[in-house]
Design a protein around this motif. Structure first.
Motif, PDB file in Angstrom:
ATOM      1  N   ASN A   6       0.801  -1.221   0.000  1.00  0.00           N
ATOM      2  CA  ASN A   6       0.000   0.000   0.000  1.00  0.00           C
ATOM      3  C   ASN A   6       0.835   1.273   0.000  1.00  0.00           C
ATOM      4  O   ASN A   6       0.302   2.365   0.213  1.00  0.00           O
ATOM      5  CB  ASN A   6      -0.929   0.003   1.224  1.00  0.00           C
ATOM      6  CG  ASN A   6      -1.972  -1.096   1.131  1.00  0.00           C
ATOM      7  OD1 ASN A   6      -2.587  -1.293   0.088  1.00  0.00           O
ATOM      8  ND2 ASN A   6      -2.147  -1.831   2.226  1.00  0.00           N
ATOM      9  N   ASP A   7       2.129   1.144  -0.234  1.00  0.00           N
ATOM     10  CA  ASP A   7       2.981   2.334  -0.306  1.00  0.00           C
ATOM     11  C   ASP A   7       2.425   3.296  -1.355  1.00  0.00           C
ATOM     12  O   ASP A   7       2.089   2.885  -2.482  1.00  0.00           O
ATOM     13  CB  ASP A   7       4.403   1.932  -0.674  1.00  0.00           C
ATOM     14  CG  ASP A   7       5.305   3.134  -0.832  1.00  0.00           C
ATOM     15  OD1 ASP A   7       5.778   3.651   0.194  1.00  0.00           O
ATOM     16  OD2 ASP A   7       5.498   3.586  -1.984  1.00  0.00           O
ATOM     17  N   PRO A   8       2.295   4.588  -1.037  1.00  0.00           N
ATOM     18  CA  PRO A   8       1.662   5.525  -1.976  1.00  0.00           C
ATOM     19  C   PRO A   8       2.439   5.749  -3.267  1.00  0.00           C
ATOM     20  O   PRO A   8       1.839   6.128  -4.281  1.00  0.00           O
ATOM     21  CB  PRO A   8       1.555   6.821  -1.159  1.00  0.00           C
ATOM     22  CG  PRO A   8       2.584   6.689  -0.080  1.00  0.00           C
ATOM     23  CD  PRO A   8       2.647   5.234   0.245  1.00  0.00           C
ATOM     24  N   LEU A   9       3.744   5.523  -3.251  1.00  0.00           N
ATOM     25  CA  LEU A   9       4.511   5.645  -4.488  1.00  0.00           C
ATOM     26  C   LEU A   9       4.343   4.395  -5.337  1.00  0.00           C
ATOM     27  O   LEU A   9       4.178   4.475  -6.558  1.00  0.00           O
ATOM     28  CB  LEU A   9       5.987   5.893  -4.185  1.00  0.00           C
ATOM     29  CG  LEU A   9       6.397   7.344  -3.889  1.00  0.00           C
ATOM     30  CD1 LEU A   9       5.662   7.911  -2.688  1.00  0.00           C
ATOM     31  CD2 LEU A   9       7.899   7.454  -3.707  1.00  0.00           C
ATOM     32  N   LEU A  10       4.378   3.241  -4.676  1.00  0.00           N
ATOM     33  CA  LEU A  10       4.191   1.990  -5.401  1.00  0.00           C
ATOM     34  C   LEU A  10       2.828   1.955  -6.084  1.00  0.00           C
ATOM     35  O   LEU A  10       2.714   1.528  -7.235  1.00  0.00           O
ATOM     36  CB  LEU A  10       4.325   0.808  -4.444  1.00  0.00           C
ATOM     37  CG  LEU A  10       4.028  -0.583  -5.026  1.00  0.00           C
ATOM     38  CD1 LEU A  10       4.993  -0.915  -6.160  1.00  0.00           C
ATOM     39  CD2 LEU A  10       4.061  -1.653  -3.938  1.00  0.00           C
ATOM     40  N   ARG A  11       1.789   2.396  -5.400  1.00  0.00           N
ATOM     41  CA  ARG A  11       0.440   2.350  -5.961  1.00  0.00           C
ATOM     42  C   ARG A  11       0.326   3.159  -7.254  1.00  0.00           C
ATOM     43  O   ARG A  11      -0.497   2.855  -8.118  1.00  0.00           O
ATOM     44  CB  ARG A  11      -0.587   2.840  -4.949  1.00  0.00           C
ATOM     45  CG  ARG A  11      -0.893   1.820  -3.858  1.00  0.00           C
ATOM     46  CD  ARG A  11      -2.055   2.265  -2.994  1.00  0.00           C
ATOM     47  NE  ARG A  11      -3.269   2.503  -3.778  1.00  0.00           N
ATOM     48  CZ  ARG A  11      -4.116   1.550  -4.163  1.00  0.00           C
ATOM     49  NH1 ARG A  11      -3.883   0.290  -3.857  1.00  0.00           N
ATOM     50  NH2 ARG A  11      -5.194   1.863  -4.853  1.00  0.00           N
ATOM     51  N   ALA A  19       4.209  16.092  -8.294  1.00  0.00           N
ATOM     52  CA  ALA A  19       4.367  15.251  -7.113  1.00  0.00           C
ATOM     53  C   ALA A  19       2.994  15.071  -6.489  1.00  0.00           C
ATOM     54  O   ALA A  19       2.240  16.036  -6.340  1.00  0.00           O
ATOM     55  CB  ALA A  19       5.327  15.884  -6.109  1.00  0.00           C
ATOM     56  N   ASN A  20       2.667  13.855  -6.116  1.00  0.00           N
ATOM     57  CA  ASN A  20       1.367  13.556  -5.524  1.00  0.00           C
ATOM     58  C   ASN A  20       1.424  13.272  -4.037  1.00  0.00           C
ATOM     59  O   ASN A  20       0.379  13.239  -3.378  1.00  0.00           O
ATOM     60  CB  ASN A  20       0.751  12.325  -6.214  1.00  0.00           C
ATOM     61  CG  ASN A  20       0.406  12.598  -7.662  1.00  0.00           C
ATOM     62  OD1 ASN A  20      -0.168  13.613  -7.996  1.00  0.00           O
ATOM     63  ND2 ASN A  20       0.784  11.663  -8.535  1.00  0.00           N
ATOM     64  N   HIS A  21       2.618  13.063  -3.510  1.00  0.00           N
ATOM     65  CA  HIS A  21       2.743  12.665  -2.113  1.00  0.00           C
ATOM     66  C   HIS A  21       4.056  13.213  -1.565  1.00  0.00           C
ATOM     67  O   HIS A  21       5.077  13.241  -2.272  1.00  0.00           O
ATOM     68  CB  HIS A  21       2.708  11.133  -1.999  1.00  0.00           C
ATOM     69  CG  HIS A  21       2.460  10.633  -0.619  1.00  0.00           C
ATOM     70  ND1 HIS A  21       3.461  10.526   0.314  1.00  0.00           N
ATOM     71  CD2 HIS A  21       1.313  10.214   0.001  1.00  0.00           C
ATOM     72  CE1 HIS A  21       2.950  10.057   1.446  1.00  0.00           C
ATOM     73  NE2 HIS A  21       1.658   9.859   1.283  1.00  0.00           N
ATOM     74  N   VAL A  45      -3.728   6.851  -2.487  1.00  0.00           N
ATOM     75  CA  VAL A  45      -2.412   7.487  -2.583  1.00  0.00           C
ATOM     76  C   VAL A  45      -2.355   8.751  -1.732  1.00  0.00           C
ATOM     77  O   VAL A  45      -1.481   8.914  -0.879  1.00  0.00           O
ATOM     78  CB  VAL A  45      -2.048   7.821  -4.051  1.00  0.00           C
ATOM     79  CG1 VAL A  45      -0.750   8.631  -4.132  1.00  0.00           C
ATOM     80  CG2 VAL A  45      -1.923   6.539  -4.868  1.00  0.00           C
ATOM     81  N   ASN A  46      -3.297   9.659  -1.953  1.00  0.00           N
ATOM     82  CA  ASN A  46      -3.249  10.962  -1.276  1.00  0.00           C
ATOM     83  C   ASN A  46      -4.642  11.495  -0.952  1.00  0.00           C
ATOM     84  O   ASN A  46      -4.844  12.702  -0.875  1.00  0.00           O
ATOM     85  CB  ASN A  46      -2.479  11.976  -2.124  1.00  0.00           C
ATOM     86  CG  ASN A  46      -3.095  12.160  -3.510  1.00  0.00           C
ATOM     87  OD1 ASN A  46      -4.188  11.673  -3.800  1.00  0.00           O
ATOM     88  ND2 ASN A  46      -2.384  12.871  -4.378  1.00  0.00           N
TER      89      ASN A  46
END
Length: 332
Positions: free
Chosen positions: A63-68, A221-223, A256-257
């Motif tokens: 569930n890492d926000p970058l991985l998603r 950048a999203n996160h 993600v965000n």
């Protein structure tokens, strides 16, 4: 005949060439097992992610926000009503090879289909790049259109990602654009300072120094976690020192965000690096990305929560792109 001299391969190009393209390699790099990713989705829209970006992901966390943002999922294969190949009307706005003219005073060049990362929610994941390339003929068609339209005061370089082009190609374009007096601003839309910060090297800074017009760079950048690396901070600092106006546009993404805290953290992290939050987009309804969508009522609630915690200049505009409209449409 080429009008520019090609240079030897440089560091960022080697790093991009070595980026992960195999989903299994991504799983191994993050210590993930099981069947959490989709091979079929990766065949439809291939995986691409640099190791410098993977290094900011949490090891062992699906569930890492970058991985998603980069992980191919079976959800992408679902056909969902209202989601289609050209959600923002790019094809109907084409006026020359790779030249989109939607808004007064601005033209956008789809400079390349290449990126340094393949974001699974990309609204141009189905764009016909091979048929629309302003670099063909050394930019002649795009430049001719700009010359003959004196109301165009801003040229936006997008893609794909314009910073995947070599310095020599960019320098050639700007040498010619510098002679068009009615163009006042150049804007880059790019993800590379975030996902491949080595791209902001001495050669690119020299290209920036050659540009007559004011330069604006809209990063993506999203996160906040995307900015948590020294090389990203150094790249943004170098751009700021070069006199570039830095803005960020983010996309509101489920998983993600999609919380007030994630958005507050992102705005604070951006401003710490002298980047102003600019747009927060509701999802463009591109086929394959429906699982990322956040309901508009929830988006408005998140923005209201941000307004309660942040000064106004750190609250981005919540917008959507509506086909045929002459500007981004505010959501609230």
């Amino acid at each position: 005949m080429l009008l520019y001299k090609q240079s030897p391969v440089v560091g960022w190009q080697r790093e991009l060439a070595g980026a992960v393209r195999d989903p299994l390699a991504l799983m191994q790099a993050l210590g993930l097992g099981g069947n959490g990713m989709s091979v079929d989705a990766a065949r439809q829209f291939r995986l691409l992610v640099p190791y410098s970006y993977i290094a900011r992901m949490k090891h062992g966390d699906w569930n890492d926000p970058l991985l998603r943002q980069v992980l191919p999922l079976d959800d992408e294969l679902q056909v969902v009503e209202g989601f289609h190949a050209d959600p923002v009307g790019d094809n109907q706005a084409l006026v020359a090879d790779g030249v989109l003219h939607k808004y007064h005073g601005r033209v956008l060049l789809v400079t390349t289909g290449a990126c340094a990362v393949h974001c699974r929610y990309c609204f141009r994941r189905h764009f016909p790049y091979s048929d629309s390339n302003p670099v063909k003929g050394e930019w002649e068609g795009a430049l001719a259109y700009i010359r003959t339209n004196p109301d165009v005061c801003e040229v936006i370089l997008s893609g794909g990602d314009p910073l995947t082009l070599a310095d020599e190609r960019l320098a050639l374009f700007f040498r010619q654009l510098n002679n068009i007096s009615h163009v006042k601003r150049v804007r880059f839309h790019t993800r590379l300072p975030v996902v491949l910060p080595s791209r902001i090297d001495a050669g690119f800074l020299q290209v920036l120094a050659s540009i007559r017009q004011q330069v604006v760079m809209v990063i993506h950048a999203n996160h906040a976690q995307e900015l948590a690396a020294d090389d990203v901070r150094q790249a943004l600092a170098a751009l700021h020192s070069a006199g570039v106006t830095l803005l960020n546009q983010a996309v509101l993404l489920r998983g993600v965000n999609d919380s007030v805290q994630a958005q507050v953290d992102l705005s604070e992290a951006l401003f710490a690096e002298r980047v102003l939050p600019y747009y927060l987009h509701v999802l463009d309804r591109v086929a394959g990305a429906a699982h990322f969508e956040v309901a508009e009522t929830e988006a408005v609630s998140i923005l209201e929560g941000m307004r309660q915690q942040l000064p106004g200049f750190l609250v981005p505009k919540l917008v959507r792109e509506v086909v045929g409209e002459k500007a981004k449409t505010p959501v609230c």
